[in-house]
Design an enzyme around this catalytic site. Structure first.
Site, PDB file in Angstrom:
ATOM      1  CE  LYS A 192      -2.174  -0.998   3.761  1.00 48.79           C
ATOM      2  NZ  LYS A 192      -1.678  -2.257   4.352  1.00 48.79           N
ATOM      3  NE  ARG A 267      -4.189  -1.528  10.241  1.00 51.14           N
ATOM      4  CZ  ARG A 267      -3.099  -1.060   9.514  1.00 51.14           C
ATOM      5  NH1 ARG A 267      -2.982   0.181   9.302  1.00 51.14           N
ATOM      6  NH2 ARG A 267      -1.880  -1.890   9.551  1.00 51.14           N
TER       7      ARG A 267
HETATM    8  P1  AMP Z   1       1.041   0.216   8.913  1.00 54.75           P
HETATM    9  O1  AMP Z   1       2.137   0.833   8.937  1.00 54.75           O
HETATM   10  O2  AMP Z   1      -0.204   0.404   8.283  1.00 54.75           O
HETATM   11  O3  AMP Z   1       1.386  -1.349   8.788  1.00 54.75           O
HETATM   12  O4  AMP Z   1       0.637   0.404  10.608  1.00 54.75           O
HETATM   13  C1  AMP Z   1       1.428  -0.301  11.723  1.00 54.75           C
HETATM   14  C2  AMP Z   1       0.538  -0.055  13.004  1.00 54.75           C
HETATM   15  O5  AMP Z   1       0.044   1.008  13.321  1.00 54.75           O
HETATM   16  C3  AMP Z   1      -0.625  -0.992  12.873  1.00 54.75           C
HETATM   17  O6  AMP Z   1      -0.290  -2.428  13.331  1.00 54.75           O
HETATM   18  C4  AMP Z   1      -1.233  -0.433  14.022  1.00 54.75           C
HETATM   19  O7  AMP Z   1      -0.807  -0.601  15.408  1.00 54.75           O
HETATM   20  C5  AMP Z   1      -1.112   1.009  14.006  1.00 54.75           C
HETATM   21  N1  AMP Z   1      -2.291   1.600  12.940  1.00 54.75           N
HETATM   22  C6  AMP Z   1      -2.293   2.236  11.650  1.00 54.75           C
HETATM   23  N2  AMP Z   1      -3.135   2.502  11.200  1.00 54.75           N
HETATM   24  C7  AMP Z   1      -4.226   2.058  12.093  1.00 54.75           C
HETATM   25  C8  AMP Z   1      -5.676   2.353  11.910  1.00 54.75           C
HETATM   26  N3  AMP Z   1      -6.257   2.647  11.092  1.00 54.75           N
HETATM   27  N4  AMP Z   1      -6.174   1.808  13.143  1.00 54.75           N
HETATM   28  C9  AMP Z   1      -5.613   1.367  14.216  1.00 54.75           C
HETATM   29  N5  AMP Z   1      -4.252   1.373  14.326  1.00 54.75           N
HETATM   30  C10 AMP Z   1      -3.531   1.496  13.323  1.00 54.75           C
END
Ligand code: AMP
Length: 368
Positions: A192, A267
């Site tokens: 993404k 999410r």
């Molecule tokens: P990502 O970089 O998108 O893989 O996100 C890393 C971490 O950030 C996730 O595992 C969550 O702990 C937190 N996070 C990111 N986006 C969200 C979201 N929309 N809702 C809740 N936690 C989030």
């Protein structure tokens, strides 16, 4: 961004900029006319707000009257200028200063000059708050203007788009291209973030990665970062309340954006509902949710590889990765149904070279 009828408008001039221009005009005219009693003639409808503020900024004796002309229909000048309210009848021997909201091609100016040509006014001047000097084709030299503006269609502060927008305190300009708001959907490691980098340049969009915003806040030791860190370190989702508020702030920081790529948000169903409500309150909407599809084996391999390079704690440990997949399956996967119901869900094969995947995404976006 605001929506009037079918069109979007973005901020152009603030209330402060407008009031400074009105004051500048009032001061310039006062210098020339403070020793007599001029008649200010506002041109309805557009000038009503300008006339009101102008008179409050003009501290010397004066009279006020109005004429009503019309030439705009929709977004472009039709060239037809009708006189709907005629010249006041007490102006013989007096100085007349027309107060116009905006001068563009000059058709209205020509009509005004014509209207007042036989009135035996002592002097006839035209003052316009906004002046599109690059498109003005008239012979009459504009006597006073507040702000020179480029050839943009504007609304607010008395000016309308098919009668809407006159009551806005600031001035907004037409956003030529419709906004594109995308949700990039997919498990951790689906690509993404990588794809968003390409799409944001190609379609001139603002990329909001909630994960990146959290990581930035953690790195900088902010309150938000402190609250989010523990959840993130374990691969758990940060509570909706925190995440939704943060996302809204990020959108509001970018009023000029031509659209957004939401990466890692929503999410949960609660986040998706909050996003829909929030966007609707701004006259915006999600145009498409595009899922990047890849098998768990490929994703785990990608994440472990990424973890070696980035040092991200949640990418380096199989248990944490599996927990993130679990979170996805339980909380995020139901959003497929949510967006399918809205007929906005698209699937794209996320296996292949970065360029191939960008092309696949482009095929979907170009049909929107
Ligand atoms: P990502 O970089 O998108 O893989 O996100 C890393 C971490 O950030 C996730 O595992 C969550 O702990 C937190 N996070 C990111 N986006 C969200 C979201 N929309 N809702 C809740 N936690 C989030």
């Amino acid at each position: 961004m605001i929506k009037l009828h079918d069109k979007y408008f973005k901020p152009f001039l603030s209330e402060d900029q407008i009031h400074a221009a009105v004051k500048k005009l009032a001061d310039a005219i006062a210098r020339d006319y403070k020793d007599e009693v001029p008649i200010f003639v506002g041109v309805l409808n557009g000038a009503f707000m300008f006339v009101s503020d102008f008179l409050k900024a003009y501290d010397y004796p004066c009279e006020v009257s109005f004429v009503k002309l019309s030439s705009y229909r929709g977004l472009t000048s039709t060239g037809i200028v009708e006189t709907l309210l005629d010249v006041p009848d007490n102006i013989e021997g007096r100085s007349v200063i027309i107060l116009e909201d905006i001068i563009d091609t000059g058709r209205t100016v020509k009509e005004l000059v014509h209207l007042f040509s036989n009135t035996h006014a002592k002097e006839f001047k035209i003052a316009s708050l906004f002046y599109k000097s690059s498109v003005y084709k008239g012979e009459y030299p504009v006597d006073y203007f507040g702000i020179e503006i480029p050839d943009k269609f504007i609304v607010g502060y008395g000016l309308d788009y098919n009668e809407l927008g006159r009551n806005l305190r600031a001035v907004y300009q037409l956003n030529q291209k419709p906004m594109i708001n995308l949700v990039l959907f997919g498990k951790p490691g689906a690509g993404k973030g990588t794809q968003a980098q390409f799409l944001k340049d190609r379609y001139n969009l603002k990329h909001i990665s909630t994960g990146d915003v959290f990581r930035y806040n953690i790195k900088n030791g902010t309150m938000l970062g402190k609250k989010a860190q523990e959840y993130m370190d374990h691969g758990d989702l940060v509570p909706d309340e925190l995440t939704i508020k943060m996302l809204q702030d990020e959108v509001e920081k970018n009023p000029e954006a031509g659209g957004f790529i939401f990466d890692g948000f929503p999410r949960t169903t609660a986040q998706a509902e909050a996003l829909d409500n929030f966007l609707e309150s701004k006259g915006m909407e999600i145009n498409a949710t595009i899922a990047l599809e890849a098998s768990d084996d490929v994703l785990v391999e990608r994440l472990l590889e990424r973890g070696k390079q980035s040092g991200r704690p949640d990418d380096q440990n199989g248990d944490k990765i599996r927990n993130r997949f679990e979170e996805y399956n339980q909380k995020t996967a139901p959003l497929r149904r949510y967006y399918t119901k809205q007929e906005k869900f698209h699937s794209v094969d996320g296996i292949g070279s970065i360029e191939e995947i960008t092309e696949r995404l482009g095929l979907v976006i170009d049909t929107l």
